[in-house]
Design an enzyme around this catalytic site. Structure first.
Site, PDB file in Angstrom:
ATOM      1  CG  HIS A  79      -2.955  -0.029   9.354  1.00 47.76           C
ATOM      2  ND1 HIS A  79      -3.857   1.006   9.205  1.00 47.76           N
ATOM      3  CD2 HIS A  79      -2.063   0.119   8.347  1.00 47.76           C
ATOM      4  CE1 HIS A  79      -3.537   1.734   8.150  1.00 47.76           C
ATOM      5  NE2 HIS A  79      -2.439   1.224   7.602  1.00 47.76           N
ATOM      6  NE  ARG A 128       0.109  11.670   5.280  1.00 47.96           N
ATOM      7  CZ  ARG A 128      -0.580  10.522   5.271  1.00 47.96           C
ATOM      8  NH1 ARG A 128      -0.216   9.499   6.015  1.00 47.96           N
ATOM      9  NH2 ARG A 128      -1.635  10.385   4.496  1.00 47.96           N
ATOM     10  CD  GLN A 150      -2.700  -1.374   4.603  1.00 49.45           C
ATOM     11  OE1 GLN A 150      -3.731  -1.564   3.952  1.00 49.45           O
ATOM     12  NE2 GLN A 150      -1.977  -0.270   4.489  1.00 49.45           N
ATOM     13  CD  GLU A 190      -4.537  10.321   5.985  1.00 49.64           C
ATOM     14  OE1 GLU A 190      -5.173  10.308   4.919  1.00 49.64           O
ATOM     15  OE2 GLU A 190      -4.603   9.386   6.805  1.00 49.64           O
ATOM     16  NE  ARG A 233      -4.622   4.415  -3.159  1.00 52.58           N
ATOM     17  CZ  ARG A 233      -4.397   4.015  -1.906  1.00 52.58           C
ATOM     18  NH1 ARG A 233      -4.532   4.867  -0.912  1.00 52.58           N
ATOM     19  NH2 ARG A 233      -4.036   2.774  -1.647  1.00 52.58           N
ATOM     20  CG  ASP A 240      -1.989   1.082   1.182  1.00 49.82           C
ATOM     21  OD1 ASP A 240      -2.248   1.621   0.090  1.00 49.82           O
ATOM     22  OD2 ASP A 240      -2.527   1.416   2.247  1.00 49.82           O
ATOM     23  CG  ASP A 259      -1.752   6.491   7.304  1.00 51.05           C
ATOM     24  OD1 ASP A 259      -2.073   7.252   6.380  1.00 51.05           O
ATOM     25  OD2 ASP A 259      -2.076   5.288   7.346  1.00 51.05           O
ATOM     26  CG  HIS A 308      -0.275   9.697  -1.052  1.00 53.89           C
ATOM     27  ND1 HIS A 308      -0.690  10.512  -0.012  1.00 53.89           N
ATOM     28  CD2 HIS A 308      -0.483   8.420  -0.631  1.00 53.89           C
ATOM     29  CE1 HIS A 308      -1.108   9.749   0.987  1.00 53.89           C
ATOM     30  NE2 HIS A 308      -0.993   8.482   0.641  1.00 53.89           N
ATOM     31  CG  ASP A 309      -4.349   8.561  -0.090  1.00 54.58           C
ATOM     32  OD1 ASP A 309      -3.771   7.546  -0.536  1.00 54.58           O
ATOM     33  OD2 ASP A 309      -4.382   8.853   1.116  1.00 54.58           O
TER      34      ASP A 309
HETATM   35  C1  OTU Z   1      -4.187   6.755   4.383  1.00 60.59           C
HETATM   36  O1  OTU Z   1      -5.370   7.113   3.720  1.00 60.59           O
HETATM   37  C2  OTU Z   1      -3.060   6.871   3.380  1.00 60.59           C
HETATM   38  O2  OTU Z   1      -2.939   8.185   2.948  1.00 60.59           O
HETATM   39  C3  OTU Z   1      -3.303   5.903   2.258  1.00 60.59           C
HETATM   40  O3  OTU Z   1      -2.350   6.027   1.240  1.00 60.59           O
HETATM   41  C4  OTU Z   1      -3.311   4.512   2.848  1.00 60.59           C
HETATM   42  O4  OTU Z   1      -3.703   3.624   1.860  1.00 60.59           O
HETATM   43  C5  OTU Z   1      -4.252   4.386   4.035  1.00 60.59           C
HETATM   44  O5  OTU Z   1      -4.192   5.477   4.951  1.00 60.59           O
HETATM   45  C6  OTU Z   1      -3.915   3.163   4.847  1.00 60.59           C
HETATM   46  O6  OTU Z   1      -2.692   3.317   5.511  1.00 60.59           O
HETATM   47  O7  OTU Z   1      -8.749   6.128   3.529  1.00 60.59           O
HETATM   48  O8  OTU Z   1      -8.284   6.259   0.931  1.00 60.59           O
HETATM   49  O9  OTU Z   1      -9.378   9.729   7.119  1.00 60.59           O
HETATM   50  O10 OTU Z   1      -8.795   8.908   4.508  1.00 60.59           O
HETATM   51  O11 OTU Z   1      -6.301   7.365   6.428  1.00 60.59           O
HETATM   52  C7  OTU Z   1      -7.239   6.535   1.794  1.00 60.59           C
HETATM   53  C8  OTU Z   1      -8.181   9.177   6.801  1.00 60.59           C
HETATM   54  C9  OTU Z   1      -7.639   6.464   3.232  1.00 60.59           C
HETATM   55  C10 OTU Z   1      -8.262   8.260   5.581  1.00 60.59           C
HETATM   56  C11 OTU Z   1      -6.914   7.806   5.273  1.00 60.59           C
HETATM   57  C12 OTU Z   1      -6.641   6.785   4.286  1.00 60.59           C
END
Ligand code: OTU
Length: 655
Positions: A195, A292, A262, A336, A530, A152, A294, A405-406
């Site tokens: 996680h 940051r 995860q 985040e 992504r 991921d 996560d 990046h998402d």
């Molecule tokens: C985050 O995003 C990261 O930015 C992602 O790249 C990871 O895949 C994910 O965690 C798992 O580690 O739902 O669609 O409210 O939006 O934690 C991405 C926070 C996600 C979530 C966010 C998550």
């Protein structure tokens, strides 16, 4: 459960104060004394309520909370003992100047180490490039040792204390941090709190039958409880990882919010808290300035809810921050939390108790509203939704960004949409269609991410340049469309540079790089689109930034100008409210920022493909009349008001 202070808990915390202060004093006196030691004790005094009370709420039923705090203070004391001198100096400077990160000189850049520069040593060689762009804050995407195979994008960590081998070593990370600090820049890395990878030693031990480690995770013997939880849980990756639990043979049903590999940590277990605190101190002692954090909204589960944004998740951040601050007061937390607009500002501590939590958080709502306004050519929803948000508390601030990046999740609230007479569901649908290019007349070339059949919601992947129309224009060799695309990109960036947060430039946007069309071959699977917007750096394109007439030159130069202007404007510091203004024109977003020493700043941004007029009256009323020269396609300020070119923007300030 409310976050209200509990009188009994408050009393308990108060009674324990002298004992806890003495405990830390004793533990630290082996390694320090004099003024240094007194400073540490003062910090604990200052942070103690943010430590003891939340921990009491979280763990008071399960354990003797004062004993737990004593144990955590030992972790803090050990962290302090090994904190290098040069980082302590930095801590001192930042304690003297606690708004250091709110200064308008702060400009962020976000990149994957390998894609940007091969490895950490390579990043050190590219700092001049970042400095040229005006960057002072570097966020390197997940770089800790992740599982092999699909991880991921690094968010499935097997070892929090080492760097992914192909990127370098912890020593390389330290050397990079030193280089950055020498240049007055800071370093941010990801820490995944929610996680670990299924291959983390804790998870392996749990799977092997160790009961203590099993309690690090959320494991159920059968489907009874998982089924109950599932009733109210969404799927984060509905197409590739539906469901929130994974059956692990010999163990049971493990909570896996994201991918099956995860495993969600059990934060109701104080051992998990202690282990993560230790991890945090280890990382910040390597020179990391900003963590940051996560996926923080997911850290606490409660039956009958979507298991996001629970009050306890906020308490966890509050207590972790309080403890880290004692050892490393110069370190920041960046939460985040990509959540609904009404849930966002709580991560900056603006919940009912107003206690500090994260220092920085992602302004997801601004990001969504920028794209919404661009597709609709109408700013009313953006203006309304942003005006309805509570401002960040004074000591904290947003990071502002155009994309990350998402994927982009279309967080348009039904209430905000209704307030301007729109339907939330149809507008979200429109945005997903528009940015995938499916909507008639769309200039965008993104793709849909994880369409959810259950909710008919889809998110969007794609580089800024692709979503802004640059990619389509290039493909069609359409000069006018290319100009329009460039203006759209710069328009969005002008807003994140001036909205009152730390702007983040995602790698490639400064050169208008398009989608990575080879992403599937590169990551070896076509599962996670992504990767479309995580391309390798194009250094040949970067070289063109010095060649006038190229798009790279145009975009890079204008971002530099925005940065320079930003640095000169006190009103653009992070923190303090941003006032949305009715411009009398549905295509033009207007907002004001104020600073007591520099007066009022006004930004106007035209989201339509036609010139737009804003009356002189508004500008005169605001008392701002000095033009900040940033935009290449300048607006005209005359007696009758302002004429903004298509996708033009204007910054005005008091002289
Ligand atoms: C985050 O995003 C990261 O930015 C992602 O790249 C990871 O895949 C994910 O965690 C798992 O580690 O739902 O669609 O409210 O939006 O934690 C991405 C926070 C996600 C979530 C966010 C998550």
């Amino acid at each position: 459960m409310a976050l209200h202070s509990h009188p009994e808990r408050r009393e308990r915390a108060k009674r324990a104060r002298p004992e806890l202060l003495a405990a830390l004093r004793q533990r630290c006196s082996a390694t320090m004394g004099g003024v240094e030691l007194e400073a540490v004790i003062a910090r604990l005094q200052h942070n103690l309520y943010d430590i003891v009370e939340p921990l009491d709420v979280l763990y008071g039923e399960r354990t003797d909370v004062i004993a737990l705090v004593r144990r955590l203070l030992e972790v803090v004391a050990d962290g302090l003992a090994e904190r290098p001198e040069r980082l302590r100096v930095l801590d001192r400077r930042r304690e003297v100047d606690p708004v250091w990160f709110q200064r308008s000189r702060m400009i962020g850049y976000v990149a994957y180490t390998d894609r940007f520069a091969g490895d950490l040593a390579g990043v050190r060689k590219r700092l001049d490039y970042l400095a040229e762009l005006g960057v002072t804050y570097l966020h390197l995407m997940p770089l800790l040792q992740a599982r092999d195979g699909d991880n991921d994008g690094g968010y499935a960590v097997v070892d929090y204390r080492s760097v992914q081998r192909r990127l370098g070593t912890m020593a390389d990370l330290q050397a990079l941090a030193d280089d950055l600090h020498e240049r007055g820049m800071s370093l941010c890395i990801d820490l995944v709190l929610n996680h670990t990878a299924a291959e983390h030693p804790w998870a392996r031990a749990a799977a092997a039958g160790d009961p203590a480690l099993r309690d690090y995770y959320l494991v159920f013997d059968d489907r009874t409880e998982p089924d109950e939880y599932e009733r109210t849980l969404p799927y984060i990756f509905p197409q590739t990882a539906p469901g929130n639990f994974t059956n692990v043979s010999g163990l049971g049903w493990v909570w896996t919010t994201f991918n099956a590999f995860q495993w969600d940590l059990n934060w109701a277990n104080p051992d998990v808290f202690a282990a993560m605190l230790d991890t945090m101190l280890y990382l910040v002692n390597r020179g990391v300035d900003v963590l940051r954090l996560d996926a923080v909204p997911f850290m606490w589960k409660r039956r009958g809810t979507n298991c996001q944004n629970q009050p306890e998740a906020h308490l966890l951040l509050q207590a972790l921050r309080g403890l880290v601050r004692v050892a490393a007061p110069g370190v920041l937390f960046k939460a985040e939390a990509i959540v609904a607009p009404e849930q966002l500002v709580q991560y900056l501590g603006a919940h009912e108790r107003h206690r500090p939590q994260a220092d920085l958080a992602y302004h997801n709502q601004l990001m969504v509203m920028l794209w919404s306004a661009l597709a609709a050519r109408d700013v009313r929803l953006a203006s309304t939704a942003l005006a309805r948000m509570r401002p960040a508390p004074p000591g904290a601030g947003w990071v502002t960004y155009v994309r990350c990046h998402d994927d982009i999740g279309w967080a348009v609230s039904d209430a905000d949409a209704a307030a301007v007479g729109w339907n939330g569901h149809s507008h979200r649908r429109f945005l997903a269609d528009f940015y995938s290019g499916a909507h008639p007349g769309s200039f965008a070339r993104g793709v849909k991410f994880q369409a959810d059949e259950r909710t008919a919601d889809a998110r969007t992947s794609g580089m800024t340049a692709a979503l802004c129309g640059i990619s389509a224009a290039r493909q069609a060799s359409d000069v006018a469309a290319l100009e329009a695309g460039a203006r759209r990109l710069l328009l969005l960036y002008s807003i994140i540079y001036s909205f009152g947060g730390i702007p983040l430039v995602y790698m490639g946007d400064e050169l208008a790089l398009g989608n990575d069309d080879d992403w599937a071959a590169r990551v070896g699977s076509a599962q996670d689109n992504r990767w479309l917007h995580r391309p390798p750096m194009d250094w040949a394109a970067a070289d063109r930034r010095s060649t006038p007439g190229t798009l790279e030159h145009r975009v890079f130069t204008e971002l530099r100008r925005m940065g320079a202007a930003r640095r000169s404007l006190l009103a653009l510091r992070t923190g303090a409210p941003t006032w949305l203004k009715d411009t009398g024109n549905a295509h033009v977003l207007g907002y004001v920022r104020r600073h007591p020493r520099s007066g009022t700043f006004l930004a106007l941004a035209n989201f339509s493909d036609h010139s737009q007029h804003v009356s002189q009256e508004l500008i005169a009323r605001l008392g701002t009349h000095h033009l900040v020269p940033v935009a290449e396609t300048a607006a005209e300020v005359g007696e009758q008001g302002v004429a903004l070119p298509p996708w033009g923007y204007l910054w005005l300030t008091e002289p």
